[in-house]
Design an enzyme around this catalytic site. Sequence first.
Site, PDB file in Angstrom:
ATOM      1  N   HIS A 191       0.748  -1.042  -0.001  1.00 19.44           N
ATOM      2  CA  HIS A 191       0.134  -0.016   0.024  1.00 19.44           C
ATOM      3  C   HIS A 191       0.914   1.137   0.188  1.00 19.44           C
ATOM      4  O   HIS A 191       1.939   1.291   0.795  1.00 19.44           O
ATOM      5  CB  HIS A 191      -0.977  -0.046   1.243  1.00 19.44           C
ATOM      6  N   GLU A 204      -3.697   2.287  -7.346  1.00 19.40           N
ATOM      7  CA  GLU A 204      -3.984   3.016  -6.570  1.00 19.40           C
ATOM      8  C   GLU A 204      -3.321   4.537  -6.658  1.00 19.40           C
ATOM      9  O   GLU A 204      -2.372   4.677  -5.974  1.00 19.40           O
ATOM     10  CB  GLU A 204      -4.034   2.610  -5.181  1.00 19.40           C
TER      11      GLU A 204
HETATM   12  P1  PGA Z   1      -9.851   5.599  -0.114  1.00 20.79           P
HETATM   13  O1  PGA Z   1      -8.683   4.579   0.322  1.00 20.79           O
HETATM   14  O2  PGA Z   1     -11.178   4.647  -0.603  1.00 20.79           O
HETATM   15  O3  PGA Z   1     -10.250   6.168   1.335  1.00 20.79           O
HETATM   16  O4  PGA Z   1      -9.553   6.598  -0.882  1.00 20.79           O
HETATM   17  C1  PGA Z   1      -8.320   3.491  -0.505  1.00 20.79           C
HETATM   18  C2  PGA Z   1      -6.959   2.921  -0.290  1.00 20.79           C
HETATM   19  O5  PGA Z   1      -6.361   3.640   0.730  1.00 20.79           O
HETATM   20  O6  PGA Z   1      -6.805   1.971  -0.310  1.00 20.79           O
END
Ligand code: PGA
Length: 219
Positions: free
Chosen positions: A95, A144
């Site tokens: 992440h 992401e």
């Molecule tokens: P969010 O987070 O949906 O709050 O934008 C996604 C993530 O960090 O995986």
Amino acid sequence: MTYIIANFKANNSHADMQEWIAQFTSHDLLTLNPNNTLILCPPFPFLHMFQSAFSSYTYIAIGAQDVSAFPEGAHTGDVPARSLSGLATYVLIGHSERRTLHNETVEMCEQKVTQTCEAGLTPILLVRGATDPIPHGVHMVAFEPTDAIGTGNNMSAQDVVAHMKELNLPTDCICIYGGSVNEDNVTDYLSHDALDGVLLGKASLDPHGLYNLLLKASA
Ligand code: PGA
């Protein structure tokens, strides 16, 4: 098969998580589409609680938010992959919060993937873009973009698909998008042929909101 991954991050106490489970299971989960696999990723201390609460639902799986880069041994505070077996099926790796705030390197992510696969668990690699390489053994990737995480600035499904083409994904890759996905925009992603699912942060925290999102995803 569609995947909806709920990443609770580090937001909840034991009592919060008990309450979350009580509220979420107050809904009729059997009305949800069993072709949508829901992967719930609570913090380590609550994996057992989640695993026990949801073991009878075939389309709900449990994931860990991280794993040690090392095998079991003298690594105080680490959670090795082998200790997750029986508690989780999936493991989130890389992440952006871990890469940035915990200085996780590409090598560490690779080691975590290796450990996860050796323990018979499925790694879900989270990447910010083409600069985060995809180690051997990964077949599930969540793209992401950092400026979409927690900001409300979700990237459009079309742009996500265009960016994912640059990621050098393995063939047979399960492609997930994460970053400000919510009840209102989830179907944009799930209705796109090139995407297999979404990863939620904030939208996981309210059990009723998550149930509503799942209903939309089931429609
Ligand atoms: P969010 O987070 O949906 O709050 O934008 C996604 C993530 O960090 O995986």
